[in-house]
Design a protein around this motif. Structure first.
Motif, PDB file in Angstrom:
ATOM      1  N   ASP A   1       0.822  -1.207   0.000  1.00 13.07           N
ATOM      2  CA  ASP A   1       0.000   0.000   0.000  1.00 13.07           C
ATOM      3  C   ASP A   1       0.857   1.258   0.000  1.00 13.07           C
ATOM      4  O   ASP A   1       0.368   2.339   0.297  1.00 13.07           O
TER       5      ASP A   1
ATOM      6  N   PRO B   1       2.679   4.424  -1.654  1.00 14.05           N
ATOM      7  CA  PRO B   1       2.244   5.217  -2.816  1.00 14.05           C
ATOM      8  C   PRO B   1       3.001   4.830  -4.078  1.00 14.05           C
ATOM      9  O   PRO B   1       4.226   4.699  -4.080  1.00 14.05           O
TER      10      PRO B   1
ATOM     11  N   CYS C   1      -6.803  -3.779  -4.928  1.00 14.05           N
ATOM     12  CA  CYS C   1      -6.706  -2.553  -4.132  1.00 14.05           C
ATOM     13  C   CYS C   1      -7.377  -1.419  -4.900  1.00 14.05           C
ATOM     14  O   CYS C   1      -6.712  -0.521  -5.420  1.00 14.05           O
TER      15      CYS C   1
ATOM     16  N   VAL D   1      -8.997   1.229  -4.209  1.00 17.78           N
ATOM     17  CA  VAL D   1      -8.668   2.586  -3.768  1.00 17.78           C
ATOM     18  C   VAL D   1      -7.260   2.503  -3.184  1.00 17.78           C
ATOM     19  O   VAL D   1      -7.062   2.009  -2.077  1.00 17.78           O
ATOM     20  N   SER D   2      -6.284   2.941  -3.969  1.00 17.40           N
ATOM     21  CA  SER D   2      -4.885   2.703  -3.610  1.00 17.40           C
ATOM     22  C   SER D   2      -4.142   4.015  -3.413  1.00 17.40           C
ATOM     23  O   SER D   2      -4.555   5.076  -3.891  1.00 17.40           O
ATOM     24  N   ARG D   3      -3.031   3.925  -2.700  1.00 14.90           N
ATOM     25  CA  ARG D   3      -2.202   5.099  -2.472  1.00 14.90           C
ATOM     26  C   ARG D   3      -1.502   5.499  -3.765  1.00 14.90           C
ATOM     27  O   ARG D   3      -1.021   4.660  -4.527  1.00 14.90           O
TER      28      ARG D   3
ATOM     29  N   TRP E   1      -4.759   9.505  -3.502  1.00 14.80           N
ATOM     30  CA  TRP E   1      -5.497   8.254  -3.660  1.00 14.80           C
ATOM     31  C   TRP E   1      -5.933   8.088  -5.113  1.00 14.80           C
ATOM     32  O   TRP E   1      -6.334   9.058  -5.765  1.00 14.80           O
TER      33      TRP E   1
ATOM     34  N   VAL F   1      -8.645   5.984  -7.453  1.00 13.10           N
ATOM     35  CA  VAL F   1      -9.897   5.227  -7.384  1.00 13.10           C
ATOM     36  C   VAL F   1     -10.144   4.604  -8.751  1.00 13.10           C
ATOM     37  O   VAL F   1     -10.149   5.320  -9.765  1.00 13.10           O
TER      38      VAL F   1
ATOM     39  N   ARG G   1     -11.898   2.614   2.196  1.00 15.93           N
ATOM     40  CA  ARG G   1     -10.657   3.245   2.642  1.00 15.93           C
ATOM     41  C   ARG G   1     -10.965   4.601   3.275  1.00 15.93           C
ATOM     42  O   ARG G   1     -11.757   5.382   2.762  1.00 15.93           O
TER      43      ARG G   1
ATOM     44  N   ILE H   1     -10.176   8.280   4.017  1.00 21.32           N
ATOM     45  CA  ILE H   1      -9.455   9.355   3.345  1.00 21.32           C
ATOM     46  C   ILE H   1      -9.613  10.615   4.175  1.00 21.32           C
ATOM     47  O   ILE H   1     -10.723  10.970   4.577  1.00 21.32           O
TER      48      ILE H   1
ATOM     49  N   ASP I   1      -6.817  15.414   1.368  1.00 20.18           N
ATOM     50  CA  ASP I   1      -6.091  14.439   0.542  1.00 20.18           C
ATOM     51  C   ASP I   1      -6.489  14.583  -0.925  1.00 20.18           C
ATOM     52  O   ASP I   1      -7.681  14.662  -1.252  1.00 20.18           O
TER      53      ASP I   1
ATOM     54  N   ILE J   1      -7.349  13.204  -4.603  1.00 20.36           N
ATOM     55  CA  ILE J   1      -7.993  11.987  -5.099  1.00 20.36           C
ATOM     56  C   ILE J   1      -7.999  12.059  -6.618  1.00 20.36           C
ATOM     57  O   ILE J   1      -8.345  13.088  -7.190  1.00 20.36           O
TER      58      ILE J   1
END
Length: 402
Positions: A3, A5, A29, A31-33, A43, A45, A304, A306, A310, A312
């Motif tokens: 996870d 980034p 994953c 919704v990932s870093r 993030w 998506v 996840r 958030i 942050d 997105i």
């Protein structure tokens, strides 16, 4: 899957398909870093359900609190404000966004756009006439996909034909991934100066085109739009109406010519063009860098957590290939029953000009298959050069013959 980034997936095995990493992210994953070029983390998506949820969530803001997910060249707030794009409503939330959206929605209804249809048909016909007169081979990007939408947006705004090329050059510089801050600002301010001159001309000599109608309009509160507001709206419409439609025209033609059976279906059954355009919009993406958003408050997407502030990024090209939404999503099928996709986003920020884009694509592809049913690539598909160095993805040239 770790996870930590990771950069945005950009490597493609095949030019018409999104990066294969998206399939793994959706499964493992969704919704990932994400590591952004400016060094910040955010993030990514990737699933259709999560992308549409984020697009309508009041906790997710369209305000550009981080400058770019594309390159490390960023603008200060003062530079952005001075560029002529600072009041673009694409980067606003309600109620600011609602004021502009309500004003412009009536300009892009199907009924109003039908008035423009004969002129679009004439532009398309003129370009195909020129191709036929010059004879094969031709470059479908240079001779068709690029000039058609630029001339259409000029027609919509009431822009003199001599100015269309100038706007196009500025837009192309802005879309390059490798440009200095000085080049970017010069292109943005250059486009803004051109648009400001057009706005002032329409104030002096109004016509029945969009900029003149906006000059006369009275938004909520009865206060007319300022020159700065009109410039920002006009610039946004040029970028959105030219670059993305040009990319989709070229990519759609390439998809049809490399899936010969689908091309022949459109030639044999012209009634399939409308649904075929929806499949082109779903199957392809010219926006590989996704839709930038920012968490307005602590929220949850796809399970996840958030945090407020942050960044997105919502991947349109991944969402439109999600097998949980579309059966056999990697199959290109112009007979597919059209279903809701997110090529034009979703919710309050759904693309204002989507009906214009659809009209252009339907007219353009319908005329292309009628006029040149024997059209084919003049080089092997793997030799078609792609615009991987631009924010709007597409073919740099499509050599064709007939």
């Amino acid at each position: 899957m770790t996870d930590s980034p990771r950069p945005l997936p950009l490597t493609r095995r095949r030019p018409l398909d999104p990066p294969s990493e998206y399939a793994r992210l959706r499964a493992e994953c969704p919704v990932s870093r994400l590591r952004l070029p400016d060094g910040n983390a955010g993030w990514l998506v990737t699933r259709f359900a999560d992308v549409t949820e984020a697009l309508v969530s009041p906790a997710v803001s369209a305000r550009r609190q981080f400058q770019t997910t594309v390159s490390s060249v960023t603008l200060t707030p003062a530079e952005w404000a001075a560029s002529g794009f600072g009041t673009a409503f694409i980067g606003m939330d309600p109620p600011e966004h609602t004021r502009y959206r309500r004003l412009l929605t009536g300009e892009f209804t199907v009924r109003r756009l039908k008035v423009l249809a004969p002129r679009i048909e004439a532009i398309v016909g003129e370009r195909l006439d020129a191709m036929a007169a010059a004879g094969p081979p031709a470059d479908l990007v240079r001779d068709f996909a690029t000039p058609v939408p630029s001339l259409v947006i000029g027609e919509l705004l009431g822009m003199p034909a001599a100015d269309v090329e100038r706007f196009r050059r500025h837009a192309d510089v802005m879309q390059r991934l490798e440009r200095t801050k000085e080049e970017l600002l010069a292109a943005m301010t250059g486009m803004a100066d051109c648009m400001r001159a057009l706005v002032r001309e329409k104030r002096r000599n109004p016509d029945d085109r969009l900029i003149s109608r906006l000059v006369r309009a009275e938004p909520d509160g009865g206060v007319p739009l300022s020159d700065d507001e009109l410039v920002a709206i006009g610039n946004l419409l040029v970028i959105a109406g030219y670059a993305t439609t040009a990319g989709m025209l070229g990519m759609g033609a390439l998809a049809l010519l490399t899936h010969r059976g689908e091309w022949e279906r459109l030639c044999d059954r012209p009634g399939l063009v409308e649904g075929g355009v929806e499949e082109i919009l779903r199957y392809l993406s010219v926006a590989p860098f996704g839709l930038p958003r920012t968490a307005r408050e602590d929220t949850e997407i796809g399970g996840r957590r958030i945090r407020a502030g942050d960044p997105i990024v919502l991947s349109i090209e991944s969402a439109n290939r999600d097998p949980e939404r579309f059966e056999a999503p990697d199959v290109f099928d112009v007979t597919r029953q059209p279903g809701r996709h997110v090529a034009f986003a979703y919710g309050v920020h759904q693309c204002l000009g989507q009906q214009l884009a659809r009209m252009e694509l339907r007219i353009a592809f319908g005329a292309l298959v009628r006029r040149f049913p024997g059209l084919r690539l003049a080089v092997p598909a793997e030799e078609v050069p792609m615009r991987s160095d631009m924010q709007i993805y597409g073919a740099r040239a499509i050599p064709v013959t007939w």
